[in-house]
Structure formats: C-alpha cells, structure tokens
Design an enzyme around this catalytic site. Structure first.
Site, mmCIF file in Angstrom:
data_model
loop_
_atom_site.group_PDB
_atom_site.id
_atom_site.type_symbol
_atom_site.label_atom_id
_atom_site.label_comp_id
_atom_site.label_asym_id
_atom_site.label_seq_id
_atom_site.Cartn_x
_atom_site.Cartn_y
_atom_site.Cartn_z
ATOM 1 N N ARG A 131 30.507 -4.167 -82.237
ATOM 2 C CA ARG A 131 29.250 -3.579 -82.658
ATOM 3 C C ARG A 131 29.361 -2.204 -83.767
ATOM 4 O O ARG A 131 28.635 -2.186 -84.713
ATOM 5 C CB ARG A 131 28.430 -3.079 -81.397
ATOM 6 C CG ARG A 131 27.168 -2.617 -81.730
ATOM 7 C CD ARG A 131 26.301 -2.372 -80.346
ATOM 8 N NE ARG A 131 25.148 -1.906 -80.761
ATOM 9 C CZ ARG A 131 24.293 -2.908 -80.970
ATOM 10 N NH1 ARG A 131 24.479 -3.921 -80.835
ATOM 11 N NH2 ARG A 131 22.718 -2.465 -81.096
ATOM 12 N N ARG A 180 40.692 -2.670 -76.092
ATOM 13 C CA ARG A 180 39.513 -2.361 -77.220
ATOM 14 C C ARG A 180 39.460 -0.765 -76.958
ATOM 15 O O ARG A 180 38.934 -0.140 -77.938
ATOM 16 C CB ARG A 180 38.390 -3.140 -76.967
ATOM 17 C CG ARG A 180 38.244 -4.409 -77.595
ATOM 18 C CD ARG A 180 36.998 -4.955 -77.268
ATOM 19 N NE ARG A 180 36.001 -4.171 -78.126
ATOM 20 C CZ ARG A 180 34.476 -4.173 -77.776
ATOM 21 N NH1 ARG A 180 34.191 -4.722 -76.888
ATOM 22 N NH2 ARG A 180 33.656 -3.201 -78.463
ATOM 23 N N LYS A 232 37.651 7.320 -78.825
ATOM 24 C CA LYS A 232 37.345 6.050 -79.617
ATOM 25 C C LYS A 232 35.818 6.072 -79.907
ATOM 26 O O LYS A 232 35.713 5.879 -81.324
ATOM 27 C CB LYS A 232 37.755 5.068 -78.553
ATOM 28 C CG LYS A 232 37.004 3.703 -79.195
ATOM 29 C CD LYS A 232 37.066 2.376 -78.071
ATOM 30 C CE LYS A 232 35.919 2.526 -77.187
ATOM 31 N NZ LYS A 232 34.859 1.835 -77.906
ATOM 32 N N ASN A 233 35.082 6.733 -79.204
ATOM 33 C CA ASN A 233 33.667 6.763 -79.431
ATOM 34 C C ASN A 233 33.373 7.930 -80.282
ATOM 35 O O ASN A 233 32.268 7.899 -81.090
ATOM 36 C CB ASN A 233 32.677 6.795 -78.255
ATOM 37 C CG ASN A 233 32.834 5.681 -77.400
ATOM 38 O OD1 ASN A 233 32.863 4.503 -77.651
ATOM 39 N ND2 ASN A 233 32.298 5.918 -76.170
ATOM 40 N N ARG A 244 21.142 -3.422 -76.288
ATOM 41 C CA ARG A 244 21.401 -2.615 -77.412
ATOM 42 C C ARG A 244 20.964 -2.808 -78.916
ATOM 43 O O ARG A 244 21.616 -3.029 -79.718
ATOM 44 C CB ARG A 244 22.853 -2.359 -77.532
ATOM 45 C CG ARG A 244 23.617 -1.949 -76.193
ATOM 46 C CD ARG A 244 24.830 -1.087 -76.404
ATOM 47 N NE ARG A 244 25.608 -2.397 -76.642
ATOM 48 C CZ ARG A 244 27.161 -1.804 -76.884
ATOM 49 N NH1 ARG A 244 27.697 -0.654 -76.627
ATOM 50 N NH2 ARG A 244 27.964 -2.709 -77.320
ATOM 51 N N PRO A 245 19.491 -2.832 -78.873
ATOM 52 C CA PRO A 245 19.049 -3.065 -80.107
ATOM 53 C C PRO A 245 19.060 -2.167 -81.173
ATOM 54 O O PRO A 245 19.416 -1.011 -80.950
ATOM 55 C CB PRO A 245 17.335 -2.891 -79.713
ATOM 56 C CG PRO A 245 17.165 -2.220 -78.515
ATOM 57 C CD PRO A 245 18.500 -2.494 -77.879
ATOM 58 N N ILE A 246 19.236 -2.810 -82.353
ATOM 59 C CA ILE A 246 19.727 -2.004 -83.805
ATOM 60 C C ILE A 246 18.145 -1.517 -84.340
ATOM 61 O O ILE A 246 18.200 -1.037 -85.482
ATOM 62 C CB ILE A 246 20.252 -2.651 -84.679
ATOM 63 C CG1 ILE A 246 19.709 -4.080 -85.136
ATOM 64 C CG2 ILE A 246 21.514 -3.174 -83.983
ATOM 65 C CD1 ILE A 246 20.298 -4.884 -86.122
ATOM 66 N N ASP A 247 16.939 -1.693 -83.719
ATOM 67 C CA ASP A 247 15.540 -1.490 -84.539
ATOM 68 C C ASP A 247 15.760 0.287 -84.710
ATOM 69 O O ASP A 247 15.014 0.353 -85.589
ATOM 70 C CB ASP A 247 14.529 -1.933 -83.454
ATOM 71 C CG ASP A 247 14.571 -1.261 -82.101
ATOM 72 O OD1 ASP A 247 15.698 -0.986 -81.268
ATOM 73 O OD2 ASP A 247 13.371 -0.757 -81.508
ATOM 74 N N LEU A 248 16.576 0.943 -83.936
ATOM 75 C CA LEU A 248 16.459 2.271 -84.155
ATOM 76 C C LEU A 248 16.999 2.631 -85.316
ATOM 77 O O LEU A 248 16.543 3.532 -86.383
ATOM 78 C CB LEU A 248 16.836 3.264 -83.064
ATOM 79 C CG LEU A 248 16.256 2.912 -81.866
ATOM 80 C CD1 LEU A 248 16.732 4.003 -80.679
ATOM 81 C CD2 LEU A 248 14.695 3.655 -81.792
ATOM 82 N N ASP A 263 29.675 4.926 -69.406
ATOM 83 C CA ASP A 263 30.888 4.411 -69.467
ATOM 84 C C ASP A 263 31.640 4.738 -68.276
ATOM 85 O O ASP A 263 33.039 4.259 -68.153
ATOM 86 C CB ASP A 263 31.516 4.822 -70.903
ATOM 87 C CG ASP A 263 31.170 4.284 -71.954
ATOM 88 O OD1 ASP A 263 30.283 3.318 -71.888
ATOM 89 O OD2 ASP A 263 31.403 4.782 -73.199
ATOM 90 N N CYS A 281 30.589 -5.717 -76.622
ATOM 91 C CA CYS A 281 30.458 -5.772 -75.138
ATOM 92 C C CYS A 281 29.125 -6.411 -74.862
ATOM 93 O O CYS A 281 28.114 -5.759 -75.217
ATOM 94 C CB CYS A 281 30.766 -4.436 -74.368
ATOM 95 S SG CYS A 281 32.539 -3.938 -74.435
#
Length: 417
Positions: A92, A396, A22-23, A121-125, A304, A116
């Site tokens: 996400r 999911r 999935k990932n 889990r910031p998106i700044d990167l 995980d 989840c």
C-alpha cells in the site's frame, strides 16, 4: 513462504536493539522523489516493505544505494510518471509516490494499492486532498491518473485523522503555491519524523504532531541527511515478549515517550516497565492481569500492537475486552490463536478474551505483519512446539526477528519451503 518453528516455555532475558521505524521510512523514501538534491537516510530497516519501495524508486529512474544501514537516493534522473502496477499492488505504501510525482512533473498515474488485509483502508482521503490542492483526478480500470500543472495551497479537513493521508498531503503541499492547512491531521511520531526530513530539505512545515499542520509552499528543495526514529511497534513487540514469557528484556534504542500507551497497559497488567535514557526494561513474574484495551490514534494504544496484546491477554488472569476502532477487519489472528487454545469470542469490533493458564503448540498461519508477531509471541508462551506459517508477512515489518529472539533465549528457527 517459509515458517517459524518455536518451542515455548523459555523466559526471555537480555538486551535487544530496535531498528528504524518502518512506518516512518516508507513515506520518507516516497518523499525523496520530490525534485531537489539527493537524500541520505540513516537507520533504515532491512525489511521487505523497504525493499519494495526502493524497487518502485529505481523503476521510476532514481538511483538508490545501500550504505550499511543508510540508503542514498538521487532522484535527479526520474523520468517516469507511473509506478509499476505489480509493485504498487504488493504494498500500500507505494501509493504515496503519486503526490511527489505529481509535484515533480504535473502528472502521475498509479494503480490502486495492495497491502495487508486488515480492512478497506480507503484512499478517498488521499484523492480528495490532492484534488483540493488543484489536481484533476481520473479514476477507472483499477488506476488513478492525476494532473496538476500547478498545485495551490488550500485548507484540507480530513474526515478521519489518517496517518497515510496526512503524510501524503504534507509531502505534496511542500511545493504548492501558497499555504496549505491540514486539519484533523494525525499526530503520530512518524509524521513528525517525516516533517523533520522535509524541513531538512528546505520545506516550511509547522504543527506536525498536532491536529493542525501548516505547510508554506516553497519554490525548491535541496539535499538532506536524516536519521529515522526508532520503530515503536517493534519495541512494543519485544516489551510484550518479555511479559508473555515471564522474562526480563532491555529494549534499547527507543524513545520511551512514543510507547506510553503500551507502557501504561503493561503496567496495568502487573508488568514492571522501567524507563531509562533511550531504553525500556520490561520485567514480568507470574501471569499478567487481564486489562481492557481500546485501539486509538496516537497517543492512544496503537492498532499495530492490538494483536500482540491479545496474545498476552490470552494467558492473563481474568477476562479482557479488546476493542479495535482503527481498522474494521483486524481480528484475523483470532482463529489462529484459538487453534492454540485461546478462549476468544468476537463481538462486532470487540473481542472478549478469557485468559487461560497456558496455550498449546499448534500449526498456525500469519495473515498480516502484526498477526504474525502475535502468533510468534503466543508460541513463546505455549507448551510444546508451534509452527507459524506465511512468515513473508513478518519479513515485511521485522528485520531478523528470529535472530533477535534467539539471542534472548528463545528456541526458534526458520524453516524455508
């Protein structure tokens, strides 16, 4: 939402085949939006996260067709520059279409992502990386607008080896002018798989699977056919299922190299793991021994599998310390395991687990994909019957989990609301 009803106490035995990762398939599907020929992607798992990304692709104008376990994507008709807010908030990974849309048309907009509840889990990167490639980024009112008439290669250093940011920037840089170097990149197998898909389309990428990835921009991409790697997290879940139930399971269709972290810890706990060609046989007799676990980026023990491993340690002999270094809020399953009799104390980003001879069936609730898997595993080892609610989380990330466990001898059934 539905629930799973599990009666524990049965040793699981038999053979089970894992699905595609999935990932891995989620960023590949997002990358199929890059201009060029169509893509045929094999070994796609039929899980809800995949269905959501496919909804995003079709909403943007792509033609998507299931062909057995393969998915054909033709993005030639994509005209929209903005993914639907409701779909992005649901998951996400839908955020990853921002870069491909930007590379495709020079402008893209997207809502801030959901997913989840396992940490910020910031998106700044992601944002800093896209800006380094030449994008003008505007953030506000819960959305992001990116403009870049021309993307240019650059050197990007990631503050953290983020899997999502590494994948997002690698995809976006394929059509940038010049060379992009991503330093402190994540090394997960799913990144190597994504790079293989992009290479099949004509991208020039080297170093995937190492800390430094080099992307030499090309002017165009073409059609591709690609087979997704096996899901190492699903495989690890079944390995732990054998250990916690005191059974023997042959986990087929895997790449043993991808599971070395889990294999090492299970062996340390006294579980027998035998490697074969594309398979692992896991055999357990008696209670496992307590072991300390610390989650780390690949090739360390995967975050995980932290929750499933905690379920195993809850019935182990001795005391274990489980430390979560990847996500700061990934202990929501602890309270649910305690409802089943587990003796767990949280201390900051660590959990002290005092193993008990057994657990007791209870009514519990999944809080995310892997927490749900942990509760199912705990229920397999518990005395009596358990009901695991909110299994939409499980759906999911796991395809037909109850059917696979039933084929191994588990007493499990789905109960719909």
């Amino acid at each position: 939402m539905g629930s799973m009803v599990v009666r524990g106490g049965r040793a699981l035995e038999g053979r089970v085949a894992v699905e595609g990762a999935k990932n891995s398939v989620l960023p590949i599907l997002a990358a199929s939006l890059l201009p060029g020929g169509p893509s045929l992607i094999h070994n796609v798992p039929a899980v809800n996260d995949v269905f959501t990304v496919i909804e995003v692709l079709t909403s943007l104008g792509a033609r998507v067709e299931w062909r057995g376990t393969a998915v054909a994507v033709d993005a030639g008709g994509v005209g929209s520059r903005q993914a639907p807010e409701a779909l992005v908030r649901r998951m996400r990974a839908a955020f990853w279409v921002l870069g491909p849309l930007l590379a495709r048309s020079g402008q893209a907009a997207i809502s801030l992502p959901g997913g989840c509840a396992i940490g910020s889990r910031p998106i700044d990167l992601h944002v800093k990386g896209l800006a380094a490639l030449g994008a003008d980024i505007e953030c506000g009112h819960g959305s992001i607008l990116a403009r870049a008439p021309r993307l240019r290669g650059t050197r990007v250093y990631l503050d953290l080896p983020s899997v999502g940011a590494t994948e997002h920037l690698m995809v976006t840089a394929t059509l940038a002018e010049g060379t992009t170097i991503i330093e402190n990149a994540a090394e997960e197998p799913e990144i190597v798989d994504l790079a293989a898909y992009l290479a099949a389309r004509g991208a020039r990428i080297s170093g995937a699977g190492t800390r430094v990835i080099r992307v030499e921009g090309v002017t165009e991409l073409g059609a591709a056919e690609h087979t997704v790697i096996p899901d190492r997290i699903e495989a690890g879940t079944f390995m732990i299922a054998a250990a916690i139930s005191g059974g023997e399971i042959e986990v087929a269709g895997v790449i043993p190299e991808h599971l070395k972290g889990a294999t090492a810890k299970l062996r340390e706990a006294g579980v027998t793991v035998e490697e074969g060609e594309g398979q692992l046989t896991v055999r357990a007799t008696g209670r496992p021994r307590a072991v300390d676990v610390k989650t780390l980026p690949y090739p360390g023990f995967p975050t995980d599998l932290q929750a499933p491993m905690m379920a195993l340690m809850a019935v182990a002999e001795g005391t274990s310390l489980i430390t979560e270094t990847v996500f700061e809020s990934r202990f929501a399953h602890v309270d649910e395991l305690k409802r089943m009799g587990a003796d767990i104390v949280i201390e900051g980003r660590s959990a002290l687990v005092r193993g008990r001879p057994g657990l007791t069936g209870a009514s519990v609730r999944a809080t995310d994909i892997r927490a749900g898997a942990a509760l199912i595993l705990a229920a397999l080892a518990a005395e009596g019957s358990s009901e695991v609610g909110a299994i939409h989380h499980l759906d999911r990330g796991y395809a037909g989990l109850e059917h696979k466990l039933h084929s191994l001898g588990a007493d499990i059934r789905r109960r719909e609301d």
